[in-house]
Design a protein around this motif. Sequence first.
Motif, PDB file in Angstrom:
ATOM      1  N   MET A 175     -40.023  34.166  38.517  1.00 21.79           N
ATOM      2  CA  MET A 175     -39.097  33.101  38.250  1.00 21.79           C
ATOM      3  C   MET A 175     -39.830  31.767  38.431  1.00 21.79           C
ATOM      4  SD  MET A 175     -35.557  32.042  40.218  1.00 21.79           S
ATOM      5  CE  MET A 175     -34.808  33.587  39.869  1.00 21.79           C
ATOM      6  N   LEU A 176     -39.650  30.882  37.477  1.00 19.43           N
ATOM      7  CA  LEU A 176     -40.229  29.545  37.595  1.00 19.43           C
ATOM      8  C   LEU A 176     -39.384  28.707  38.538  1.00 19.43           C
ATOM      9  CD1 LEU A 176     -41.073  28.813  33.855  1.00 19.43           C
ATOM     10  CD2 LEU A 176     -42.625  29.513  35.667  1.00 19.43           C
ATOM     11  N   ARG A 177     -40.054  27.902  39.343  1.00 21.48           N
ATOM     12  CA  ARG A 177     -39.343  27.071  40.311  1.00 21.48           C
ATOM     13  C   ARG A 177     -39.866  25.642  40.252  1.00 21.48           C
ATOM     14  NH1 ARG A 177     -36.063  29.705  43.701  1.00 21.48           N
ATOM     15  NH2 ARG A 177     -36.251  31.950  43.808  1.00 21.48           N
ATOM     16  N   LEU A 181     -33.608  25.515  35.467  1.00 16.79           N
ATOM     17  CA  LEU A 181     -32.385  25.862  34.751  1.00 16.79           C
ATOM     18  C   LEU A 181     -32.632  25.766  33.252  1.00 16.79           C
ATOM     19  CD1 LEU A 181     -29.332  26.441  34.712  1.00 16.79           C
ATOM     20  CD2 LEU A 181     -28.987  23.968  34.798  1.00 16.79           C
ATOM     21  N   ALA A 182     -32.453  26.882  32.535  1.00 18.64           N
ATOM     22  CA  ALA A 182     -32.605  26.909  31.081  1.00 18.64           C
ATOM     23  C   ALA A 182     -31.225  26.955  30.437  1.00 18.64           C
ATOM     24  CB  ALA A 182     -33.425  28.118  30.657  1.00 18.64           C
ATOM     25  N   ALA A 183     -31.023  26.128  29.414  1.00 13.79           N
ATOM     26  CA  ALA A 183     -29.764  26.112  28.672  1.00 13.79           C
ATOM     27  C   ALA A 183     -30.024  26.685  27.282  1.00 13.79           C
ATOM     28  CB  ALA A 183     -29.229  24.694  28.572  1.00 13.79           C
ATOM     29  N   ALA A 184     -29.136  27.560  26.810  1.00 16.89           N
ATOM     30  CA  ALA A 184     -29.292  28.186  25.494  1.00 16.89           C
ATOM     31  C   ALA A 184     -27.924  28.428  24.879  1.00 16.89           C
ATOM     32  CB  ALA A 184     -30.042  29.505  25.631  1.00 16.89           C
ATOM     33  N   GLY A 185     -27.878  28.451  23.567  1.00 20.08           N
ATOM     34  CA  GLY A 185     -26.646  28.784  22.854  1.00 20.08           C
ATOM     35  C   GLY A 185     -25.948  27.562  22.296  1.00 20.08           C
ATOM     36  N   GLY A 186     -25.986  27.406  21.008  1.00 18.38           N
ATOM     37  CA  GLY A 186     -25.293  26.305  20.351  1.00 18.38           C
ATOM     38  C   GLY A 186     -25.967  24.954  20.528  1.00 18.38           C
ATOM     39  N   ILE A 187     -27.198  24.937  20.977  1.00 14.30           N
ATOM     40  CA  ILE A 187     -27.898  23.672  21.201  1.00 14.30           C
ATOM     41  C   ILE A 187     -28.594  23.251  19.915  1.00 14.30           C
ATOM     42  CG2 ILE A 187     -29.689  22.509  22.529  1.00 14.30           C
ATOM     43  CD1 ILE A 187     -29.082  24.475  24.801  1.00 14.30           C
ATOM     44  N   GLY A 195     -29.541  16.298  24.085  1.00  9.56           N
ATOM     45  CA  GLY A 195     -29.602  15.258  25.110  1.00  9.56           C
ATOM     46  C   GLY A 195     -28.532  15.439  26.172  1.00  9.56           C
ATOM     47  N   ALA A 196     -27.354  15.857  25.770  1.00  8.95           N
ATOM     48  CA  ALA A 196     -26.263  16.069  26.726  1.00  8.95           C
ATOM     49  C   ALA A 196     -26.601  17.211  27.685  1.00  8.95           C
ATOM     50  CB  ALA A 196     -24.960  16.369  25.992  1.00  8.95           C
ATOM     51  N   TYR A 197     -27.236  18.254  27.170  1.00  7.53           N
ATOM     52  CA  TYR A 197     -27.644  19.365  28.039  1.00  7.53           C
ATOM     53  C   TYR A 197     -28.706  18.902  29.034  1.00  7.53           C
ATOM     54  CZ  TYR A 197     -25.127  22.942  25.425  1.00  7.53           C
ATOM     55  OH  TYR A 197     -24.151  23.714  24.859  1.00  7.53           O
ATOM     56  N   ALA A 198     -29.660  18.114  28.558  1.00  9.96           N
ATOM     57  CA  ALA A 198     -30.699  17.595  29.449  1.00  9.96           C
ATOM     58  C   ALA A 198     -30.095  16.678  30.501  1.00  9.96           C
ATOM     59  CB  ALA A 198     -31.763  16.862  28.641  1.00  9.96           C
ATOM     60  N   LYS A 199     -29.165  15.846  30.075  1.00 11.12           N
ATOM     61  CA  LYS A 199     -28.501  14.920  31.001  1.00 11.12           C
ATOM     62  C   LYS A 199     -27.693  15.680  32.050  1.00 11.12           C
ATOM     63  CE  LYS A 199     -26.961  10.429  29.980  1.00 11.12           C
ATOM     64  NZ  LYS A 199     -26.156   9.518  29.164  1.00 11.12           N
ATOM     65  N   ALA A 200     -27.164  16.843  31.664  1.00 12.41           N
ATOM     66  CA  ALA A 200     -26.373  17.657  32.584  1.00 12.41           C
ATOM     67  C   ALA A 200     -27.233  18.418  33.584  1.00 12.41           C
ATOM     68  CB  ALA A 200     -25.508  18.637  31.801  1.00 12.41           C
ATOM     69  N   ILE A 213     -34.695  23.560  27.401  1.00 18.20           N
ATOM     70  CA  ILE A 213     -33.749  23.691  26.294  1.00 18.20           C
ATOM     71  C   ILE A 213     -34.258  24.808  25.386  1.00 18.20           C
ATOM     72  CG2 ILE A 213     -32.738  22.542  24.281  1.00 18.20           C
ATOM     73  CD1 ILE A 213     -31.816  21.292  26.900  1.00 18.20           C
ATOM     74  N   VAL A 214     -33.402  25.794  25.106  1.00 23.78           N
ATOM     75  CA  VAL A 214     -33.750  26.916  24.241  1.00 23.78           C
ATOM     76  C   VAL A 214     -32.872  26.818  23.004  1.00 23.78           C
ATOM     77  CG1 VAL A 214     -33.875  29.429  24.029  1.00 23.78           C
ATOM     78  CG2 VAL A 214     -34.247  28.332  26.272  1.00 23.78           C
ATOM     79  N   THR A 215     -33.496  26.734  21.832  1.00 26.24           N
ATOM     80  CA  THR A 215     -32.720  26.633  20.602  1.00 26.24           C
ATOM     81  C   THR A 215     -33.469  27.260  19.436  1.00 26.24           C
ATOM     82  OG1 THR A 215     -31.592  25.118  19.083  1.00 26.24           O
ATOM     83  CG2 THR A 215     -33.627  24.330  20.063  1.00 26.24           C
ATOM     84  N   SER A 216     -32.722  27.798  18.498  1.00 28.61           N
ATOM     85  CA  SER A 216     -33.313  28.309  17.263  1.00 28.61           C
ATOM     86  C   SER A 216     -33.023  27.358  16.111  1.00 28.61           C
ATOM     87  CB  SER A 216     -32.776  29.709  16.952  1.00 28.61           C
ATOM     88  OG  SER A 216     -31.371  29.660  16.783  1.00 28.61           O
ATOM     89  N   ALA A 217     -32.407  26.220  16.388  1.00 26.16           N
ATOM     90  CA  ALA A 217     -32.032  25.264  15.338  1.00 26.16           C
ATOM     91  C   ALA A 217     -33.197  24.866  14.434  1.00 26.16           C
ATOM     92  CB  ALA A 217     -31.384  24.031  15.967  1.00 26.16           C
TER      93      ALA A 217
END
Length: 53
Positions: free
Chosen positions: A1-3, A11-17, A23-28, A33-37
């Motif tokens: 696990m990365l620390r 904390l990784a955020a994924a799904g619908g990004i 930016g909102a996810y980063a601000k939160a 950020i994980v995205t396939s966009a």
Amino acid sequence: MLRRSDGRPLLAAAGGINAGNAGAYAKAGADIIVTSAPYNAAPTDIQVALDVL
């Protein structure tokens, strides 16, 4: 696990990004950020910067 340097896990955020809400996810508080966009978007020039953890 990365620390983080303070011992807390990253904390990784994924799904619908996408470009409109990343930016909102980063601000939160998302560290990653994980995205396939980009795979579904029109071709464009992008720049990527990698930092050593």
